[in-house]
Design a protein around this motif. Structure first.
Motif, mmCIF file in Angstrom:
data_model
loop_
_atom_site.group_PDB
_atom_site.id
_atom_site.type_symbol
_atom_site.label_atom_id
_atom_site.label_comp_id
_atom_site.label_asym_id
_atom_site.label_seq_id
_atom_site.Cartn_x
_atom_site.Cartn_y
_atom_site.Cartn_z
ATOM 1 N N GLU A 93 -30.650 30.919 37.281
ATOM 2 C CA GLU A 93 -29.852 29.704 37.168
ATOM 3 C C GLU A 93 -28.596 29.956 36.348
ATOM 4 O O GLU A 93 -27.530 29.381 36.625
ATOM 5 N N LEU A 94 -28.679 30.824 35.341
ATOM 6 C CA LEU A 94 -27.493 31.152 34.559
ATOM 7 C C LEU A 94 -26.483 31.894 35.416
ATOM 8 O O LEU A 94 -25.269 31.637 35.326
ATOM 9 N N LEU A 95 -26.944 32.821 36.248
ATOM 10 C CA LEU A 95 -26.054 33.544 37.149
ATOM 11 C C LEU A 95 -25.266 32.576 38.015
ATOM 12 O O LEU A 95 -24.045 32.705 38.171
ATOM 13 N N ASP A 96 -25.931 31.579 38.579
ATOM 14 C CA ASP A 96 -25.254 30.604 39.439
ATOM 15 C C ASP A 96 -24.179 29.838 38.682
ATOM 16 O O ASP A 96 -23.052 29.670 39.165
ATOM 17 N N THR A 97 -24.515 29.358 37.491
ATOM 18 C CA THR A 97 -23.563 28.567 36.704
ATOM 19 C C THR A 97 -22.350 29.394 36.305
ATOM 20 O O THR A 97 -21.205 28.944 36.410
ATOM 21 N N VAL A 98 -22.581 30.613 35.843
ATOM 22 C CA VAL A 98 -21.490 31.467 35.384
ATOM 23 C C VAL A 98 -20.595 31.870 36.550
ATOM 24 O O VAL A 98 -19.362 31.855 36.436
ATOM 25 N N ALA A 99 -21.191 32.230 37.680
ATOM 26 C CA ALA A 99 -20.389 32.620 38.838
ATOM 27 C C ALA A 99 -19.534 31.461 39.328
ATOM 28 O O ALA A 99 -18.364 31.645 39.686
ATOM 29 N N GLU A 100 -20.093 30.272 39.342
ATOM 30 C CA GLU A 100 -19.319 29.103 39.772
ATOM 31 C C GLU A 100 -18.158 28.849 38.820
ATOM 32 O O GLU A 100 -17.039 28.542 39.239
ATOM 33 N N THR A 101 -18.396 28.987 37.530
ATOM 34 C CA THR A 101 -17.323 28.816 36.550
ATOM 35 C C THR A 101 -16.265 29.897 36.702
ATOM 36 O O THR A 101 -15.059 29.632 36.631
ATOM 37 N N GLY A 102 -16.700 31.131 36.945
ATOM 38 C CA GLY A 102 -15.774 32.249 37.093
ATOM 39 C C GLY A 102 -14.881 32.136 38.307
ATOM 40 O O GLY A 102 -13.811 32.750 38.341
ATOM 41 N N THR A 103 -15.281 31.369 39.298
ATOM 42 C CA THR A 103 -14.423 31.130 40.456
ATOM 43 C C THR A 103 -13.120 30.481 40.025
ATOM 44 O O THR A 103 -12.065 30.724 40.607
ATOM 45 N N ALA A 104 -13.198 29.654 38.977
ATOM 46 C CA ALA A 104 -12.021 28.975 38.464
ATOM 47 C C ALA A 104 -11.328 29.757 37.363
ATOM 48 O O ALA A 104 -10.099 29.814 37.306
ATOM 49 N N CYS A 105 -12.109 30.370 36.457
ATOM 50 C CA CYS A 105 -11.525 31.085 35.322
ATOM 51 C C CYS A 105 -12.530 32.097 34.801
ATOM 52 O O CYS A 105 -13.568 31.713 34.244
ATOM 53 N N ALA A 106 -12.244 33.375 34.962
ATOM 54 C CA ALA A 106 -13.189 34.410 34.537
ATOM 55 C C ALA A 106 -13.318 34.463 33.018
ATOM 56 O O ALA A 106 -14.385 34.796 32.502
ATOM 57 N N SER A 107 -12.250 34.145 32.284
ATOM 58 C CA SER A 107 -12.351 34.143 30.819
ATOM 59 C C SER A 107 -13.341 33.088 30.344
ATOM 60 O O SER A 107 -14.149 33.334 29.437
ATOM 61 N N THR A 108 -13.287 31.898 30.958
ATOM 62 C CA THR A 108 -14.245 30.850 30.609
ATOM 63 C C THR A 108 -15.653 31.296 30.960
ATOM 64 O O THR A 108 -16.599 31.090 30.186
ATOM 65 N N ALA A 109 -15.819 31.915 32.123
ATOM 66 C CA ALA A 109 -17.142 32.379 32.544
ATOM 67 C C ALA A 109 -17.674 33.456 31.610
ATOM 68 O O ALA A 109 -18.869 33.481 31.286
ATOM 69 N N TRP A 110 -16.810 34.355 31.164
ATOM 70 C CA TRP A 110 -17.214 35.420 30.242
ATOM 71 C C TRP A 110 -17.734 34.819 28.934
ATOM 72 O O TRP A 110 -18.803 35.183 28.446
ATOM 73 N N CYS A 111 -16.977 33.878 28.380
ATOM 74 C CA CYS A 111 -17.423 33.231 27.143
ATOM 75 C C CYS A 111 -18.683 32.409 27.373
ATOM 76 O O CYS A 111 -19.552 32.333 26.495
ATOM 77 N N ALA A 112 -18.799 31.807 28.546
ATOM 78 C CA ALA A 112 -19.976 30.990 28.850
ATOM 79 C C ALA A 112 -21.237 31.839 28.903
ATOM 80 O O ALA A 112 -22.278 31.475 28.330
ATOM 81 N N VAL A 113 -21.181 32.974 29.596
ATOM 82 C CA VAL A 113 -22.388 33.797 29.721
ATOM 83 C C VAL A 113 -22.755 34.410 28.375
ATOM 84 O O VAL A 113 -23.947 34.533 28.044
ATOM 85 N N LEU A 114 -21.756 34.777 27.568
ATOM 86 C CA LEU A 114 -22.066 35.345 26.264
ATOM 87 C C LEU A 114 -22.554 34.269 25.291
ATOM 88 O O LEU A 114 -23.355 34.557 24.395
ATOM 89 N N LEU A 115 -22.098 33.047 25.470
ATOM 90 C CA LEU A 115 -22.611 31.951 24.657
ATOM 91 C C LEU A 115 -24.116 31.828 24.860
ATOM 92 O O LEU A 115 -24.887 31.673 23.902
ATOM 93 N N ALA A 116 -24.553 31.921 26.104
ATOM 94 C CA ALA A 116 -25.991 31.889 26.392
ATOM 95 C C ALA A 116 -26.674 33.156 25.906
ATOM 96 O O ALA A 116 -27.723 33.106 25.254
ATOM 97 N N ALA A 117 -26.084 34.310 26.194
ATOM 98 C CA ALA A 117 -26.715 35.590 25.850
ATOM 99 C C ALA A 117 -26.902 35.744 24.347
ATOM 100 O O ALA A 117 -27.928 36.264 23.886
ATOM 101 N N HIS A 118 -25.932 35.312 23.570
ATOM 102 C CA HIS A 118 -26.044 35.465 22.119
ATOM 103 C C HIS A 118 -27.110 34.547 21.539
ATOM 104 O O HIS A 118 -27.741 34.887 20.528
#
Length: 399
Positions: free
Chosen positions: A86-111
């Motif tokens: 489910e995290l993969l889906d959310t991050v990929a969808e966000t990255g379609t619009a802005c990869a920087s936002t997606a990068w911070c989003a996935v690391l926010l969860a990962a950390h």
């Protein structure tokens, strides 16, 4: 939503301001709306974020409202202890619009997942009041100087590449512990953001808005309960009651998480390319989309993106599955590295065939090209180490 009309739909998305955000809910009805608002906020501010090197506050608040900070937080603190698919889906969808936002989003969860390895009292300090605490990290490689003192440690030094540091509440830092007299131990320590100095070192070609700056601390006291050894990340949480996401080793999921924004960036590149070629004409006046070369580019690049998605979904399924073994780690590293290689190749091809409009500074296609190359340069996604790890599971030892 088709590839062609996606940007139009985003432009029509409802405005999201920090005051309009509601607390994240685990109900299925609210999550899709929060995720749609995250993508909309990312899209609205993508060009500005790249230009300024900063995520817009609206995008940061939208990440929190969409549950990224609490995604892997243990349930005892109100978190979701969620899954990787489910995290993969959310991050990929966000990255379609802005990869920087997606990068911070996935690391926010990962950390948050990394911080779940802290002792209970340390977890309470982070999440006792709310599971929506934003955590940044700089734990690879270890750096700084660590000294044993009564009740804990003092920590000083500098670390590089703390993505998301500008909007963090806590920071995980790693240092080598020489207090045992033998081989140094690799210790991870949680410190409040307010005691950390940001060194503005991040001025990169891609992922410009991730704020992956260096950080420094000077003689900060860290109590024992806010530290853990790296071995805990390798072994996973041993507690029988731990959620599946906390029992998997770090090596199983690191490359998968770093690859997720690349999937979104490639999707965004395909959307931008489709719009660009749709506006152009052949010399005889026919649409450029009638050109067989354009059609072949579309077919090949979309297939490569779909193939990469299948590889990453398989890796996420292994991470979410029961008791993945050592072979699963090598498979996930192999599949994540290959997926990013496919995605990077697809975006390269799209940029070369997108015409002069695709090269315009601030354009979505050029931004995706820069971002995906920045992602592909990450150490966790390099093909050679991934191939070596996979080969070690296939070829007999010593042959």
């Amino acid at each position: 939503m088709t590839v062609v009309d996606a940007p139009v739909a985003l432009a029509a998305a409802p405005s999201l301001t920090p005051s309009s955000l509601t607390p994240y809910s685990t109900t299925l009805s609210s999550a899709p709306l929060a995720h749609a608002r995250l993508r909309a906020a990312a899209a609205r501010h993508a060009e500005e974020a790249e230009r300024t090197g900063l995520l817009h506050p609206e995008a940061v608040e939208a990440m929190t409202a969409a549950g990224l900070a609490r995604h892997f937080v243990p349930r005892r603190w109100g978190g979701r202890a969620g899954g990787f698919a489910e995290l993969l889906d959310t991050v990929a969808e966000t990255g379609t619009a802005c990869a920087s936002t997606a990068w911070c989003a996935v690391l926010l969860a990962a950390h948050g997942r990394l911080a779940a390895h802290l002792p209970t009292e340390g977890q309470r300090e982070l999440w006792g009041d709310s599971p929506d605490v934003r955590v940044a990290a700089a734990i690879v490689p270890p750096a700084g100087r660590l000294a044993r003192v009564p009740g804990g440690w003092t920590l000083s030094g500098e670390w590089a590449f703390a993505s998301g540091i500008e909007h963090a509440d806590w920071v995980l830092l790693a240092s080598l512990d020489h207090s045992g007299g033998g081989a140094p131990a690799y210790r991870v320590l949680a410190v409040p953001r307010e005691v950390v100095r940001i060194r503005e070192t991040w001025d990169a070609v891609g992922l410009r808005a991730t704020g992956s700056h260096g950080v420094a601390v000077d003689g900060v006291f860290v109590p024992e309960h806010r530290t853990f050894l790296r071995e805990a990340l390798v072994a996973g949480v041993a507690d029988a009651d731990a959620a599946p996401c906390h029992r998997v080793p770090y090596q199983l999921v690191a490359a998968l998480l770093f690859a997720a924004p690349a999937l979104g960036a490639a999707r965004g590149a395909l959307e931008a390319w489709t719009l660009l070629v749709g506006m152009r004409r052949l010399p005889d006046g026919r649409p450029l989309t009638d050109d067989p070369a354009v059609q072949q580019t579309l077919a090949r690049c979309s297939a490569e993106i779909d193939a990469a998605r299948l590889l990453l979904e398989a890796a996420a399924a292994r991470a979410d599955g029961p008791a993945p073994g050592p072979a699963a780690v090598a498979l996930n590293q192999r599949d994540a590295a290959l997926a990013v290689d496919l995605l990077t190749g697809a975006v390269e091809r799209l940029l070369r065939t997108g015409g002069a409009r695709g090269l315009v500074a601030g354009g979505a296609l050029a931004r995706a090209w820069r971002d995906i190359h920045a992602i592909a340069a990450h150490a966790a996604l390099q093909p050679a180490p991934a191939a070596a790890a996979y080969a070690a599971t296939v070829f007999p030892s010593g042959v």
